[in-house]
Structures are given as structure tokens and as C-alpha cells.
Enzyme design. Sequence first.
Site, short mmCIF file in Angstrom:
data_model
loop_
_atom_site.label_atom_id
_atom_site.label_comp_id
_atom_site.label_asym_id
_atom_site.label_seq_id
_atom_site.Cartn_x
_atom_site.Cartn_y
_atom_site.Cartn_z
CG MET A 53 -1.96 -1.18 1.12
SD MET A 53 -2.73 -1.49 -0.40
CE MET A 53 -4.05 -0.57 -0.32
NE ARG A 54 4.67 4.12 1.85
CZ ARG A 54 4.43 5.44 2.29
NH1 ARG A 54 3.32 5.72 2.91
NH2 ARG A 54 5.10 6.47 2.12
CG ASN B 163 -0.71 -3.47 -8.09
OD1 ASN B 163 -0.39 -4.02 -6.86
ND2 ASN B 163 -1.53 -2.46 -8.08
CG HIS C 253 -6.45 -1.72 -8.52
ND1 HIS C 253 -6.32 -0.97 -7.53
CD2 HIS C 253 -7.54 -1.29 -8.86
CE1 HIS C 253 -7.38 0.09 -7.26
NE2 HIS C 253 -8.14 -0.39 -8.11
CB SER D 237 -7.30 -5.65 -13.03
OG SER D 237 -8.85 -5.28 -13.23
CG ASP E 85 -4.30 1.37 -9.40
OD1 ASP E 85 -3.37 0.68 -9.11
OD2 ASP E 85 -4.91 1.90 -8.36
C1 GAR Z 1 -5.98 -7.40 -2.16
O1 GAR Z 1 -7.52 -7.53 -2.46
C2 GAR Z 1 -5.37 -6.49 -3.24
O2 GAR Z 1 -6.18 -6.60 -4.26
C3 GAR Z 1 -5.47 -5.06 -2.63
O3 GAR Z 1 -5.14 -5.43 -1.44
C4 GAR Z 1 -5.43 -6.79 -0.83
C5 GAR Z 1 -4.22 -7.38 -0.15
O4 GAR Z 1 -4.72 -8.60 0.53
N1 GAR Z 1 -4.34 -4.32 -3.28
C6 GAR Z 1 -4.71 -2.93 -3.51
O5 GAR Z 1 -5.64 -2.41 -2.95
C7 GAR Z 1 -3.78 -2.07 -4.08
N2 GAR Z 1 -4.16 -1.01 -4.31
P1 GAR Z 1 -3.82 -9.49 0.92
O6 GAR Z 1 -2.86 -8.80 1.73
O7 GAR Z 1 -4.46 -10.53 1.76
O8 GAR Z 1 -3.31 -10.05 -0.42
#
Ligand code: GAR
Length: 325
Positions: A96-97, A113, A115, A142, A151
Site C-alpha cells: 500500500m505504498r 500489481n 488491484h 485486475s 493503476d
Molecule cells: C488485495 O485484495 C489486493 O487486490 C489489494 O489489497 C488486498 C491485499 O490483500 N490491493 C490494493 O488495494 C492495491 N491498490 P492480501 O494482503 O490478503 O493479499
Amino acid sequence: MPEGSQSKARIAIFISGTGTNMAALLYASRLQEAAFEIVLVASNVESATGLELAKLEGLATFTHSHKGVTREEQDAAMERAVTEAGADFIVLAGYMRILSDEFVERWEGRLLNIHPSLLPKYKGLDTFQRAIDAGDSHAGSSVHIVTAELDAGEVLAQVRVAIAPEDSAESLAQRVKLAEHQLYPRAIAEYVSRGSDPDFLFAKLRELALALPETHEKDSHGSPGFRVGTEKSGKFFAHFSQQHHGSEHIAVLVKTSSMDELMGLVENQPGTYYKPAYYGASGWVGVILNRPNVDWEHVADWLERSWRQCAPSRLTKLLDAADQF
Ligand code: GAR
């Protein structure tokens, strides 16, 4: 080292939280014939629960808190760990950075990534609530290539997840994660295998070859090639060679200007060029396509050079005129 791991793509995963996508990638990498292995799990959050699992499963981990440091310092620390681990690709899994533009540029094409939305819809945060508020029938996730714009890089794969009338952002997020765990390992495996997939390499080559004026595809001795001129009397300027005559290379054969040039290329850059059987004798060089980080602009330059040697002057003049602009 597990058998066959030599040829696997080496990936580093960046996480900030629970790391369930990291877990999905980890267990996929443990299956037979997996296309990738995980050489590092790195995080900007020391307490990220995903790190515990990574350690339990014997993976190398690294943490560097983003607190009190600049974005550049944070990125540099993460990048050092990635380089030391010898990773070919970086896979973001709930990291999340935002990464600095310089970092993204350096890893262009090797940084992916996931998303949680059906991009291009809902870039950024709060994707589930936004999909619910908009009355969408489906949410989803995605996998995309990371570029400087948030994104917005090429989408490689998506999965759709139906939204139930009673869904909250939390309940929807949970189901989307189940779908992500199927999607991400598969998308990563496909992406890292592209460089040795003859279909992918040929499709890329065809796109570049047919972008040149008055060109068409034609088989020659059972291999596809590209000609300039009419269907009837055109001349070959490129041949696609897929592990021919015992060679391990997938390559495009193009015309050099002389045997001296050909031998010079092969001698000085044996990872990029080779002298192909038969064609080599008449000055064609093989540009190897199944190698890491192929520069497709370089391939396009070779195609154009070879095309120029074969095209009638009325066409080369046309291209010269177009190049002026
Ligand atoms: C996932 O759902 C991923 O798509 C999202 O964070 C979650 C991480 O879950 N990513 C974002 O929002 C990126 N902008 P996890 O730590 O259980 O894999």
C-alpha cells in the site's frame, strides 16, 4: 534447490498486510512445474501478518518501515533487498505504498500489481464501496503492469465477481480475494513465461514486421517468414526460427550487410546473436528472442534494416519521406 528451479523466474513479493495473495503465490510456486519461485517477501510494515507465514514457510523476508523516511529512501532500501535476492520480477500483493517514478521506470515491464477492481474502473482506494454505490452487477480484480500513472498500466488478466444485494464492502472484499487467489498465480506464471513462449514471441514479431510498408506473411520451408513486395514476387526480409536444426534459440533471422558484420555480431554478443544453419552462409544473422529482457525496439530496427535491403526503391523512398516527420 528443487529440481528444475534453475530456469524458473525469480520473483520478489511486496506486501503491507495479511498477505493472502502472497500465500496463494507461495503455494502455487510449490506445485510441480511452477514457472516461478519466490526469492523474497519484503514489507514496509514490520507487523504485517503475511511476513509470519513467509518465515514459517522458509522464505527470505525483509522489512523496512516507511515511517520517517522519504519515498526515495524507502524505495532504495526495498530495491537493495530485491537486487541482493537476485529477483527478476517484483510482484506487488497488497503493497500500500506508491513507488517513485524512478523506481517504476527502472523496473518497467518487470513490476506487476493486483488491484481489486475491474480496471479501468475504480483506480485508487475504496473500490468495493464505489462499485456497490454505483449499483454495479460485478466487482472484480485486475492484474496489471505497473507504470508511473496509478493503476493505469496494461491489464494482463481480470476476474469478475458478482455483487450480492446484501453485500457490504467487507463481504465483497472477502469474495474478491478468493477470486484473486486463483487469478494472480496464473497471471504471473503466464507473464514470466512469455519470454520463452514461441506463440507470444511470434505474435510480437508479426506485429512489428507487418507494420512495415507492403509486407505479408509467407511460409518458407515450413517456417513463417515476412516478405516485402507483392504476394507473387515479394522478397523475404525476415524468417522466424523456432529451435531449428538442433538450435535452442527462438529467433528472427535478418539480413546483415556482410559476412564480416555477421561474424562480428556473433563473436561480440553471443547472448544476442548467432549464425543460423544454412541462412548464415548467405549473411543472415539470428537475433535471439527467447532471452531475458529482449529490447523490441532493437528487433524493430533490425527488421527495418533488413526490409530496406530487400524492398524496391520506390518503397524505401516512401519510408525515408515518412521518417522526415
Ligand atoms: C488485495 O485484495 C489486493 O487486490 C489489494 O489489497 C488486498 C491485499 O490483500 N490491493 C490494493 O488495494 C492495491 N491498490 P492480501 O494482503 O490478503 O493479499
